[in-house]
Design a protein around this motif. Structure first.
Motif, PDB file in Angstrom:
ATOM      1  N   MET A 223      66.164 106.001  -6.843  1.00 54.58           N
ATOM      2  CA  MET A 223      67.263 105.069  -6.957  1.00 54.58           C
ATOM      3  C   MET A 223      68.396 105.476  -6.018  1.00 54.58           C
ATOM      4  O   MET A 223      68.962 104.632  -5.341  1.00 54.58           O
ATOM      5  N   VAL A 224      68.702 106.767  -5.960  1.00 48.77           N
ATOM      6  CA  VAL A 224      69.797 107.227  -5.106  1.00 48.77           C
ATOM      7  C   VAL A 224      69.495 106.932  -3.645  1.00 48.77           C
ATOM      8  O   VAL A 224      70.355 106.441  -2.908  1.00 48.77           O
ATOM      9  N   PHE A 225      68.272 107.210  -3.209  1.00 42.51           N
ATOM     10  CA  PHE A 225      67.931 106.965  -1.808  1.00 42.51           C
ATOM     11  C   PHE A 225      68.027 105.476  -1.475  1.00 42.51           C
ATOM     12  O   PHE A 225      68.578 105.098  -0.443  1.00 42.51           O
ATOM     13  N   MET A 226      67.482 104.632  -2.325  1.00 45.43           N
ATOM     14  CA  MET A 226      67.490 103.199  -2.057  1.00 45.43           C
ATOM     15  C   MET A 226      68.928 102.665  -2.011  1.00 45.43           C
ATOM     16  O   MET A 226      69.295 101.922  -1.096  1.00 45.43           O
ATOM     17  N   TYR A 227      69.750 103.064  -2.980  1.00 44.58           N
ATOM     18  CA  TYR A 227      71.126 102.573  -3.003  1.00 44.58           C
ATOM     19  C   TYR A 227      71.922 103.115  -1.819  1.00 44.58           C
ATOM     20  O   TYR A 227      72.674 102.376  -1.180  1.00 44.58           O
ATOM     21  N   THR A 228      71.756 104.382  -1.518  1.00 43.31           N
ATOM     22  CA  THR A 228      72.494 104.990  -0.406  1.00 43.31           C
ATOM     23  C   THR A 228      72.169 104.284   0.906  1.00 43.31           C
ATOM     24  O   THR A 228      73.063 103.895   1.652  1.00 43.31           O
ATOM     25  N   ARG A 229      70.895 104.127   1.184  1.00 36.69           N
ATOM     26  CA  ARG A 229      70.491 103.497   2.448  1.00 36.69           C
ATOM     27  C   ARG A 229      70.976 102.050   2.511  1.00 36.69           C
ATOM     28  O   ARG A 229      71.524 101.611   3.530  1.00 36.69           O
ATOM     29  N   ASN A 230      70.770 101.304   1.448  1.00 30.64           N
ATOM     30  CA  ASN A 230      71.200  99.904   1.449  1.00 30.64           C
ATOM     31  C   ASN A 230      72.715  99.764   1.521  1.00 30.64           C
ATOM     32  O   ASN A 230      73.219  98.805   2.099  1.00 30.64           O
ATOM     33  N   SER A 231      73.440 100.712   0.953  1.00 28.61           N
ATOM     34  CA  SER A 231      74.905 100.683   1.058  1.00 28.61           C
ATOM     35  C   SER A 231      75.339 100.714   2.513  1.00 28.61           C
ATOM     36  O   SER A 231      76.284 100.027   2.907  1.00 28.61           O
ATOM     37  N   LYS A 232      74.644 101.507   3.306  1.00 24.97           N
ATOM     38  CA  LYS A 232      74.980 101.593   4.735  1.00 24.97           C
ATOM     39  C   LYS A 232      74.486 100.350   5.482  1.00 24.97           C
ATOM     40  O   LYS A 232      75.238  99.726   6.227  1.00 24.97           O
ATOM     41  N   LEU A 233      73.226 100.009   5.277  1.00 23.05           N
ATOM     42  CA  LEU A 233      72.640  98.888   6.018  1.00 23.05           C
ATOM     43  C   LEU A 233      73.323  97.560   5.719  1.00 23.05           C
ATOM     44  O   LEU A 233      73.475  96.724   6.598  1.00 23.05           O
ATOM     45  N   ARG A 234      73.763  97.364   4.498  1.00 22.04           N
ATOM     46  CA  ARG A 234      74.372  96.092   4.093  1.00 22.04           C
ATOM     47  C   ARG A 234      75.894  96.113   4.145  1.00 22.04           C
ATOM     48  O   ARG A 234      76.528  95.115   3.830  1.00 22.04           O
ATOM     49  N   GLY A 235      76.445  97.260   4.527  1.00 23.92           N
ATOM     50  CA  GLY A 235      77.892  97.344   4.677  1.00 23.92           C
ATOM     51  C   GLY A 235      78.667  97.341   3.368  1.00 23.92           C
ATOM     52  O   GLY A 235      79.839  96.974   3.348  1.00 23.92           O
ATOM     53  N   TRP A 236      78.035  97.757   2.283  1.00 25.11           N
ATOM     54  CA  TRP A 236      78.726  97.779   0.994  1.00 25.11           C
ATOM     55  C   TRP A 236      79.833  98.815   0.983  1.00 25.11           C
ATOM     56  O   TRP A 236      80.859  98.628   0.339  1.00 25.11           O
ATOM     57  N   TRP A 237      79.609  99.951   1.654  1.00 20.64           N
ATOM     58  CA  TRP A 237      80.580 101.033   1.753  1.00 20.64           C
ATOM     59  C   TRP A 237      80.517 101.567   3.172  1.00 20.64           C
ATOM     60  O   TRP A 237      79.471 101.542   3.807  1.00 20.64           O
ATOM     61  N   ASP A 238      81.632 102.063   3.640  1.00 18.96           N
ATOM     62  CA  ASP A 238      81.644 102.705   4.948  1.00 18.96           C
ATOM     63  C   ASP A 238      82.797 103.682   5.005  1.00 18.96           C
ATOM     64  O   ASP A 238      83.943 103.279   4.748  1.00 18.96           O
ATOM     65  N   PRO A 239      82.562 104.916   5.271  1.00 18.03           N
ATOM     66  CA  PRO A 239      81.253 105.513   5.533  1.00 18.03           C
ATOM     67  C   PRO A 239      80.468 105.741   4.243  1.00 18.03           C
ATOM     68  O   PRO A 239      81.001 105.615   3.142  1.00 18.03           O
TER      69      PRO A 239
END
Length: 93
Positions: free
Chosen positions: A1-17
């Motif tokens: 779950m952590v890996f999927m959320y972390t990667r998608n957070s970056k790819l989808r621009g949910w959080w930056d950095p």
């Protein structure tokens, strides 16, 4: 779950950095499991910052292996505290 959320957070621009911090026995797992290393390498290519706690990595004798994976190994107590003070969000699992 952590890996999927972390990667998608970056790819989808949910959080930056987006920063993933590896603590405790996860340092040893990261250093020794090729599948985990591959997931983290892809996240790094996608722009996720990956840090590992130096105290933890040293305790498990894996600091050098983590650094070879491109993971920034550092004492994270003070930087993590500053992140929280600055309003960073933290997800732990």
């Amino acid at each position: 779950m952590v890996f999927m959320y972390t990667r998608n957070s970056k790819l989808r621009g949910w959080w930056d950095p987006v920063r993933l911090i590896i603590w405790g026995p996860s340092a040893k797992l990261t250093a020794t499991d090729p599948e985990i290393a591959d997931h983290l390498a892809q996240m790094q290519k996608d722009g996720v910052e990956v840090w590992a706690c130096k105290a933890c990595a040293d305790r498990y004798g894996v600091s050098e292996q983590l650094e070879k994976q491109g993971i920034q190994v550092l004492y994270v107590g003070a930087p993590f505290t500053e992140m929280l003070k600055e309003g960073w969000k933290s997800l732990t699992v």
